[in-house]
Design a protein around this motif. Structure first.
Motif, PDB file in Angstrom:
ATOM      1  N   ARG A   1       0.855  -1.184   0.000  1.00 21.25           N
ATOM      2  CA  ARG A   1       0.000   0.000   0.000  1.00 21.25           C
ATOM      3  C   ARG A   1       0.895   1.239   0.000  1.00 21.25           C
ATOM      4  NH1 ARG A   1      -1.003  -2.008   5.314  1.00 21.25           N
ATOM      5  NH2 ARG A   1      -0.131  -0.650   6.961  1.00 21.25           N
ATOM      6  N   GLN A   2       0.314   2.348  -0.376  1.00 21.38           N
ATOM      7  CA  GLN A   2       1.076   3.594  -0.470  1.00 21.38           C
ATOM      8  C   GLN A   2       0.947   4.395   0.819  1.00 21.38           C
ATOM      9  OE1 GLN A   2      -0.281   5.658  -4.013  1.00 21.38           O
ATOM     10  NE2 GLN A   2       1.304   4.709  -5.259  1.00 21.38           N
ATOM     11  N   GLU A   3       2.094   4.686   1.426  1.00 15.87           N
ATOM     12  CA  GLU A   3       2.129   5.541   2.620  1.00 15.87           C
ATOM     13  C   GLU A   3       3.188   6.629   2.492  1.00 15.87           C
ATOM     14  OE1 GLU A   3       2.387   3.559   6.362  1.00 15.87           O
ATOM     15  OE2 GLU A   3       0.359   2.692   6.213  1.00 15.87           O
ATOM     16  N   THR A   4       4.469   6.208   2.286  1.00 13.24           N
ATOM     17  CA  THR A   4       5.566   7.174   2.202  1.00 13.24           C
ATOM     18  C   THR A   4       6.371   6.902   0.937  1.00 13.24           C
ATOM     19  OG1 THR A   4       5.722   7.206   4.613  1.00 13.24           O
ATOM     20  CG2 THR A   4       7.578   8.142   3.369  1.00 13.24           C
ATOM     21  N   LYS A   5       6.436   7.883   0.051  1.00 14.53           N
ATOM     22  CA  LYS A   5       7.141   7.700  -1.227  1.00 14.53           C
ATOM     23  C   LYS A   5       8.657   7.716  -1.021  1.00 14.53           C
ATOM     24  CE  LYS A   5       7.823  10.933  -4.374  1.00 14.53           C
ATOM     25  NZ  LYS A   5       9.208  10.679  -4.855  1.00 14.53           N
ATOM     26  N   PRO A   6       9.389   6.749  -1.592  1.00 13.18           N
ATOM     27  CA  PRO A   6      10.859   6.785  -1.547  1.00 13.18           C
ATOM     28  C   PRO A   6      11.393   7.992  -2.323  1.00 13.18           C
ATOM     29  CG  PRO A   6      10.057   4.635  -2.265  1.00 13.18           C
ATOM     30  CD  PRO A   6       8.886   5.549  -2.278  1.00 13.18           C
ATOM     31  N   SER A   7      12.536   8.509  -1.915  1.00 15.06           N
ATOM     32  CA  SER A   7      13.089   9.718  -2.535  1.00 15.06           C
ATOM     33  C   SER A   7      13.428   9.521  -4.005  1.00 15.06           C
ATOM     34  CB  SER A   7      14.354  10.151  -1.777  1.00 15.06           C
ATOM     35  OG  SER A   7      15.333   9.114  -1.812  1.00 15.06           O
ATOM     36  N   TRP A   8      13.689   8.278  -4.408  1.00 13.14           N
ATOM     37  CA  TRP A   8      14.127   8.009  -5.775  1.00 13.14           C
ATOM     38  C   TRP A   8      12.992   7.615  -6.703  1.00 13.14           C
ATOM     39  CZ3 TRP A   8      12.413   3.115  -6.243  1.00 13.14           C
ATOM     40  CH2 TRP A   8      12.418   2.309  -5.097  1.00 13.14           C
ATOM     41  N   ALA A   9      11.759   7.492  -6.189  1.00 18.87           N
ATOM     42  CA  ALA A   9      10.666   6.875  -6.954  1.00 18.87           C
ATOM     43  C   ALA A   9       9.861   7.891  -7.753  1.00 18.87           C
ATOM     44  CB  ALA A   9       9.743   6.114  -6.012  1.00 18.87           C
ATOM     45  N   ASP A  10       9.230   7.394  -8.792  1.00 18.29           N
ATOM     46  CA  ASP A  10       8.278   8.163  -9.595  1.00 18.29           C
ATOM     47  C   ASP A  10       7.104   8.597  -8.717  1.00 18.29           C
ATOM     48  OD1 ASP A  10       7.224   8.737 -12.521  1.00 18.29           O
ATOM     49  OD2 ASP A  10       5.584   7.793 -11.414  1.00 18.29           O
ATOM     50  N   ASN A  11       6.459   9.720  -9.047  1.00 17.06           N
ATOM     51  CA  ASN A  11       5.391  10.258  -8.209  1.00 17.06           C
ATOM     52  C   ASN A  11       4.189   9.334  -8.093  1.00 17.06           C
ATOM     53  OD1 ASN A  11       6.693  12.611  -7.488  1.00 17.06           O
ATOM     54  ND2 ASN A  11       6.014  13.712  -9.319  1.00 17.06           N
ATOM     55  N   ASN A  12       3.945   8.501  -9.106  1.00 15.30           N
ATOM     56  CA  ASN A  12       2.745   7.663  -9.113  1.00 15.30           C
ATOM     57  C   ASN A  12       3.047   6.177  -8.956  1.00 15.30           C
ATOM     58  OD1 ASN A  12       0.919   9.890  -9.609  1.00 15.30           O
ATOM     59  ND2 ASN A  12       1.765   9.957 -11.682  1.00 15.30           N
ATOM     60  N   ALA A  13       4.084   5.700  -9.606  1.00 12.94           N
ATOM     61  CA  ALA A  13       4.323   4.252  -9.668  1.00 12.94           C
ATOM     62  C   ALA A  13       5.225   3.809  -8.534  1.00 12.94           C
ATOM     63  CB  ALA A  13       4.938   3.877 -11.022  1.00 12.94           C
ATOM     64  N   TRP A  14       4.666   3.663  -7.330  1.00 13.44           N
ATOM     65  CA  TRP A  14       5.418   3.185  -6.167  1.00 13.44           C
ATOM     66  C   TRP A  14       4.463   2.606  -5.145  1.00 13.44           C
ATOM     67  CZ3 TRP A  14       4.240   5.200  -1.401  1.00 13.44           C
ATOM     68  CH2 TRP A  14       3.516   6.397  -1.393  1.00 13.44           C
ATOM     69  N   VAL A  15       4.963   1.713  -4.326  1.00 13.74           N
ATOM     70  CA  VAL A  15       4.216   1.165  -3.185  1.00 13.74           C
ATOM     71  C   VAL A  15       5.198   0.898  -2.058  1.00 13.74           C
ATOM     72  CG1 VAL A  15       2.318   0.095  -4.475  1.00 13.74           C
ATOM     73  CG2 VAL A  15       4.437  -1.182  -4.103  1.00 13.74           C
TER      74      VAL A  15
END
Length: 812
Positions: A655-669
């Motif tokens: 699930r999405q909670e905190t985006k990694p610094s290196w990740a795309d704005n939308n495609a991350w979990v």
């Protein structure tokens, strides 16, 4: 590197009863690795001096001669030979039955025996130089030329039957040392350095080398013009102008000494420079003074400058090379090889001896750039101390007076910009004793180190200051641990008592963590098709910055391998992205992973309180690389969903909670395990790709903390029988809002079906803006019997209604 035992004995009187086996063992255990020792007397067994008494034609061969030869046994023997220079009364080299020679200088040694040549008895063989390994000493002007000792050594008197090893000074042992074990010991690239080690090992005095001041007064000589244009490339430059030289041959002892250690004798001047190098390890070069215009200088080469070397190789130099030059031209490639036109010639009457100390890194890079590996470059690139040049000059003058007694020194200059600084290391005897595992005091340590050139000064209590000799201060010894090594090796590693660790085996140990580690690696390699890599435990600062990872939160190395690699990795992501960028040149699509320790600020004590380490945990990082971002993301998520079953752990939740610094704005979990966040997965953002120069590929990264994963206990496994009745798979498509999450879509039907999986999603002209069509595949089953069409339709109706309650619709 080859070392002569007789040569060593000129600097240290080794024990009379010392065997080569003992010497090789002691030197290997305490200093450097001895690969082999060769007894030259054994090699030249049954190879003797023969005096030709009579030469007669062979009755059945025009090119053969029948010789009667005196071999010192009272009666001449008959030997058939095809030599082109057989002369009655001359001394030759004869291999008698039992000797081993290389037939015509080619192939493996063969054993000589009595034989017949074209019907005539022959007792042995009259040899050419190549057949007995003496080509360097007696070069043959043509094929079928035998060694004529009378002509080659006119100053000597020969006795028939003398062993050739005794005659030529080959009654010696040759010690072969593994060059790799000398990499950090530039002081050992000469006989005197090895002799110093043996003197310390066997408690024998080391003889002093000659002093140049005993042969000439520097103050009485003219100044020779010298200059160093760039102090960064040369630390010391010395030149001595000598007259009264010629191209005479070296005395036999000098030629033999060089030949035994693998250097071909040339003439007295060239052999003189090689001899110095083999004594002290410092390369030198002699120039023809007639070809020097206005003095010598050390400078950087000009871009595109041409230079022809002694071996005929033509170079087009760069400004990264160092040359020795005069006012007009480059004379030689500094530290590697002299030039063809300005070195010693047959017509040389005056010479200039040059000794220099260069920056080792530049010599190493130049040698690699042009593929030049010489005795000189091997020594210069290891890093030599400037003070050893004085020893070399003393050896040079002592030998020069013997080779050219009538010669004179005309001019001299010594330009020193930076002298090798002697390292100072502070130690305490308590610290030293703790790490050695035995008690030592200052007197014992001083007795062990003083023969090696170290000196100790007591400061307070049990603390001492160790002054390191210049020849060990070029990067070899600078830390207390280096002193520890010196003391330990001089005591002898074999003299330390074995202290076995205490191990209590109370019960069988099931190492489930280690088994899980291996299971994850095997799953990723064998089932997911990923390649395992290993990176360094530090990260490049440029990569950390590009990935948005705060450098200030990383531990800093006190002695980093490079200025931009001072940070210990807190995550494997930056290093894995470096590996991705390195490999996209060769592959369009690939998967790589690493499972290794990462480090964080803080303290841990894994074994005991005294052992302090940073906080550490094992991390898994997987990178999927290709040119279809959507496929990469789905494939990465699929690998993570399949991994728990394969390695026997609880499922991973996304699930999405905190985006990694290196990740795309939308495609991350984010990845959760037993309710705890353990990592993240996502496509690498365009900004990271730009900063890391990943232009034409996409990458999906998976990073998770494997330390918290707990493998199932094998005793909790439960048996589940195979289904008695067939399962049915049905697809269903409904339209949902664009922002509807997968977890929300399947929530109402989980528990009503055996399983549900994603098939496809579609957006197009038939689908309204802000909507998406989702196709699911559900698995239906019954324990009572095979499902009928009516039962299937009823279940699918129930599923459809449940999905419609959360926003699913058939209407477009």
């Amino acid at each position: 590197m080859l070392i002569s035992y007789k040569w060593l004995n000129t600097y240290v009187d080794l024990p009379q009863d010392l065997t080569m086996e003992d010497l090789a063992y002691d030197l290997t255990m305490r200093t450097v690795e001895v690969e082999s020792t060769t007894d030259l007397r054994e090699k030249y067994q049954n190879i003797v001096v023969g005096i030709i008494r009579k030469v007669s034609p062979h009755p059945d061969a025009d090119r053969l001669r029948v010789c009667l030869v005196d071999i010192g046994r009272g009666e001449d023997v008959q030997i058939v030979c095809g030599g082109s220079n057989l002369i009655e009364g001359h001394a030759v080299i004869c291999s008698l039955p039992g000797a081993r020679v290389v037939w015509h200088g080619e192939g493996e040694p063969v054993k000589i025996s009595e034989s017949k040549l074209r019907g005539v008895d022959s007792y042995g063989m009259i040899c050419g130089a190549s057949e007995v390994g003496l080509s360097d000493l007696f070069p043959a002007p043509e094929d079928h030329h035998i060694v004529d000792l009378t002509e080659s050594l006119p100053q000597m008197t020969f006795r028939a039957g003398d062993n050739i090893a005794d005659l030529l000074g080959l009654d010696d042992f040759i010690i072969e040392i593994e060059n790799k074990s000398l990499t950090n010991r530039p002081d050992l690239w000469g006989h005197y350095g090895i002799a110093r080690e043996l003197a310390a090992i066997y408690h024998r005095p080391l003889k002093a080398l000659p002093d140049a001041g005993d042969f000439f007064d520097k103050d009485e000589l003219e100044d020779f013009p010298l200059s160093i244009e760039d102090p960064e490339i040369c630390h010391r430059f010395l030149a001595l102008h000598l007259s009264g030289v010629d191209d005479r041959k070296s005395p036999l002892w000098l030629q033999t000494s060089l030949m035994k250690v693998g250097i071909r004798p040339i003439n007295a001047l060239v052999d003189w420079t090689n001899y110095m190098m083999m004594v002290t390890g410092v390369p030198t070069h002699a120039y023809d003074e007639d070809h020097i215009v206005g003095g010598l200088k050390v400078r950087r080469a000009e871009e595109g400058e041409d230079l022809t070397l002694l071996d005929g190789k033509e170079l087009h130099l760069t400004d990264k090379d160092i040359v020795i030059a005069d006012e007009d031209k480059a004379l030689g490639l500094a530290g590697c090889m002299g030039g063809a036109h300005d070195s010693i010639q047959a017509s040389t009457k005056e010479t200039v001896l040059e000794i220099a100390n260069f920056k080792p890194q530049m010599i190493r890079k130049t040698a690699q750039r042009y593929g030049i590996r010489t005795e000189a470059s091997q020594r210069h690139e290891k890093g030599l101390d400037t003070q050893r040049m004085d020893q070399t000059l003393g050896v040079a003058m002592a030998l020069f007076r013997e080779l050219f007694p009538e010669a004179k020194a005309l001019a001299y200059s010594d330009l020193t910009l930076e002298e090798t600084r002697q390292e100072e290391v502070k130690i305490s005897m308590t610290w030293l004793s703790d790490r050695l595992g035995r008690e030592v005091d200052g007197e014992e340590v001083e007795a062990l180190l003083q023969p090696l050139g170290f000196s100790l000064e007591k400061e307070e209590d049990d603390h001492y200051r160790v002054l390191v000799p210049s020849w060990r201060s070029t990067g070899d010894v600078s830390l207390p641990d280096d002193i520890l090594e010196e003391v330990a090796r001089m005591i002898g590693y074999e003299n330390f008592d074995l202290k076995a660790p205490r191990i209590a085996l109370t019960k069988a140990v099931n190492q489930r963590k280690e088994d899980l580690d291996r299971a994850i690696r095997e799953f990723l390699a064998f089932q997911a098709g990923a390649y395992e890599i290993m990176t360094y435990p530090w990260s490049r600062e440029e990569s950390l910055s590009a990935m948005g990872m705060a450098e200030e939160k990383c531990l800093t190395l006190a002695q980093p391998p490079a200025p931009n690699q001072a940070k210990l990795r807190r995550s494997l992501a930056a290093n894995l992205m470096d590996a991705v960028v390195s490999n996209v040149r060769f592959y369009d699509r690939f998967k790589i992973f690493e499972l290794a320790q990462v480090y964080e600020p803080g303290e841990s004590h894994p074994s005991e309180e005294a052992e302090t380490l940073p906080l550490m945990h094992r991390e898994l990082c997987l990178a999927l690389v290709g040119q279809d971002a959507k496929d990469l993301f789905y494939e990465g998520k699929g690998i993570l969903e399949a991994m728990p079953r394969a390695v026997q752990i609880d499922p991973l939740i996304f699930r999405q909670e905190t985006k990694p610094s290196w990740a795309d704005n939308n495609a991350w979990v984010n990845i959760f395990y037993r309710g705890k966040s353990i990592g993240s997965m996502g496509l690498v953002s365009n900004m990271v790709k730009r900063d890391m120069d990943l232009k034409y590929h996409d990458a999906c990264l998976v990073c998770l903390n494997v330390e918290v994963l707990t493998p199932f206990d094998s005793r909790s496994n439960r048996y589940q029988s195979l289904p008695l009745y067939p399962h049915v798979f049905q697809d269903i498509s409904l339209v949902f809002d664009e922002g509807m999450a997968w977890s929300a879509i399947i929530k109402p039907i989980v528990g009503k079906v055996e399983s549900v999986s994603f098939v496809d999603e579609y957006r197009g002209d038939q689908i309204p803006q802000g909507k998406k069509s989702i196709t699911l595949r559900v698995e239906l089953a019954s324990d009572e019997g095979t499902l009928t069409n009516a039962q299937i339709n009823e279940k699918m109706k129930e599923i459809r209604e449940s999905l419609e309650e959360v926003g699913g619709s058939n209407r477009f």
